[in-house]
Design a protein around this motif. Structure first.
Motif, mmCIF file in Angstrom:
data_model
loop_
_atom_site.group_PDB
_atom_site.id
_atom_site.type_symbol
_atom_site.label_atom_id
_atom_site.label_comp_id
_atom_site.label_asym_id
_atom_site.label_seq_id
_atom_site.Cartn_x
_atom_site.Cartn_y
_atom_site.Cartn_z
ATOM 1 N N LYS A 51 0.833 -1.204 0.000
ATOM 2 C CA LYS A 51 0.000 0.000 0.000
ATOM 3 C C LYS A 51 0.869 1.255 0.000
ATOM 4 C CE LYS A 51 -4.030 -2.097 2.181
ATOM 5 N NZ LYS A 51 -4.858 -2.181 3.396
ATOM 6 N N GLU A 52 1.917 1.252 0.816
ATOM 7 C CA GLU A 52 2.830 2.394 0.851
ATOM 8 C C GLU A 52 3.506 2.593 -0.495
ATOM 9 O OE1 GLU A 52 5.664 2.948 4.045
ATOM 10 O OE2 GLU A 52 4.327 1.909 5.432
ATOM 11 N N LEU A 53 3.929 1.497 -1.108
ATOM 12 C CA LEU A 53 4.565 1.579 -2.419
ATOM 13 C C LEU A 53 3.602 2.141 -3.451
ATOM 14 C CD1 LEU A 53 6.987 0.979 -4.249
ATOM 15 C CD2 LEU A 53 6.090 -1.334 -4.546
ATOM 16 N N GLN A 54 2.345 1.709 -3.402
ATOM 17 C CA GLN A 54 1.329 2.209 -4.335
ATOM 18 C C GLN A 54 1.111 3.712 -4.139
ATOM 19 O OE1 GLN A 54 0.045 0.432 -6.779
ATOM 20 N NE2 GLN A 54 -1.066 2.200 -7.531
ATOM 21 N N LYS A 55 1.039 4.151 -2.874
ATOM 22 C CA LYS A 55 0.871 5.584 -2.599
ATOM 23 C C LYS A 55 2.074 6.379 -3.109
ATOM 24 C CE LYS A 55 -1.966 5.070 1.551
ATOM 25 N NZ LYS A 55 -2.009 5.227 3.022
ATOM 26 N N THR A 56 3.261 5.848 -2.867
ATOM 27 C CA THR A 56 4.476 6.522 -3.326
ATOM 28 C C THR A 56 4.509 6.580 -4.845
ATOM 29 O OG1 THR A 56 5.662 5.755 -1.368
ATOM 30 C CG2 THR A 56 7.006 6.495 -3.216
ATOM 31 N N TRP A 57 4.125 5.499 -5.481
ATOM 32 C CA TRP A 57 4.095 5.440 -6.946
ATOM 33 C C TRP A 57 3.111 6.495 -7.485
ATOM 34 C CZ3 TRP A 57 7.293 3.090 -10.157
ATOM 35 C CH2 TRP A 57 6.939 2.983 -11.492
ATOM 36 N N GLU A 58 1.970 6.633 -6.846
ATOM 37 C CA GLU A 58 0.967 7.621 -7.264
ATOM 38 C C GLU A 58 1.509 9.040 -7.090
ATOM 39 O OE1 GLU A 58 -2.481 9.192 -8.805
ATOM 40 O OE2 GLU A 58 -1.731 7.134 -8.874
ATOM 41 N N ARG A 59 2.168 9.292 -5.959
ATOM 42 C CA ARG A 59 2.757 10.625 -5.748
ATOM 43 C C ARG A 59 3.821 10.918 -6.794
ATOM 44 N NH1 ARG A 59 2.981 9.094 -0.179
ATOM 45 N NH2 ARG A 59 5.242 9.036 -0.294
ATOM 46 N N LEU A 60 4.612 9.921 -7.137
ATOM 47 C CA LEU A 60 5.632 10.095 -8.167
ATOM 48 C C LEU A 60 4.988 10.421 -9.513
ATOM 49 C CD1 LEU A 60 8.556 9.917 -9.190
ATOM 50 C CD2 LEU A 60 8.196 7.457 -9.491
ATOM 51 N N ARG A 61 3.894 9.721 -9.842
ATOM 52 C CA ARG A 61 3.208 9.967 -11.114
ATOM 53 C C ARG A 61 2.669 11.399 -11.146
ATOM 54 N NH1 ARG A 61 -1.601 10.306 -12.959
ATOM 55 N NH2 ARG A 61 -2.604 9.758 -11.003
ATOM 56 N N VAL A 62 2.071 11.847 -10.047
ATOM 57 C CA VAL A 62 1.543 13.209 -9.968
ATOM 58 C C VAL A 62 2.677 14.220 -10.108
ATOM 59 C CG1 VAL A 62 0.445 14.873 -8.399
ATOM 60 C CG2 VAL A 62 -0.502 12.578 -8.646
#
Length: 117
Positions: A51-62
């Motif tokens: 879940k943390e990795l997914q959130k980090t990945w989303e922040r990186l995409r943004v």
């Protein structure tokens, strides 16, 4: 220097039956429960990390999208600045030409005007 104490041979090593009053199956069951708890905790940690990795990945995409927008805006601003600089330069040249023409007209009319330099 060292004294040794004589211990009867039946007291030196207890028999296996005396050590383990709990049946082996019970020991294995408890150990299995412990391992299952550890596995459950490990799976929970893994899910949390996913879940943390997914959130980090989303922040990186943004952040990457924002960077692209900023670069695009910067490019547009640079193009606008170049266009304004060209317009300003053209206007300055035009004003210099007008000033030069006015100075020539005054000179041809025999009126002395100090040159601006």
């Amino acid at each position: 220097m060292f004294s040794t104490i004589a211990v009867p041979s039946n007291q030196t090593k207890p028999h296996r039956r005396e050590i383990s009053a709990v049946p082996e199956s019970e020991i294995l069951r408890r150990r299995n429960e412990e391992l299952e708890k550890e596995l459950k905790k490990s799976i929970e940690r893994e899910e949390k990390m996913k879940k943390e990795l997914q959130k980090t990945w989303e922040r990186l995409r943004v952040a990457e999208e924002a960077e692209e927008r900023l670069c695009s805006q910067l490019g547009e601003l640079e193009a606008e600045a170049v266009d304004q600089a060209r317009t300003y330069r053209t206007r300055v040249i035009h004003l210099m030409d007008q000033l030069s023409l006015a100075q020539k007209l005054l000179e041809s009319a025999s009126i002395t005007v100090p040159s601006i330099q």
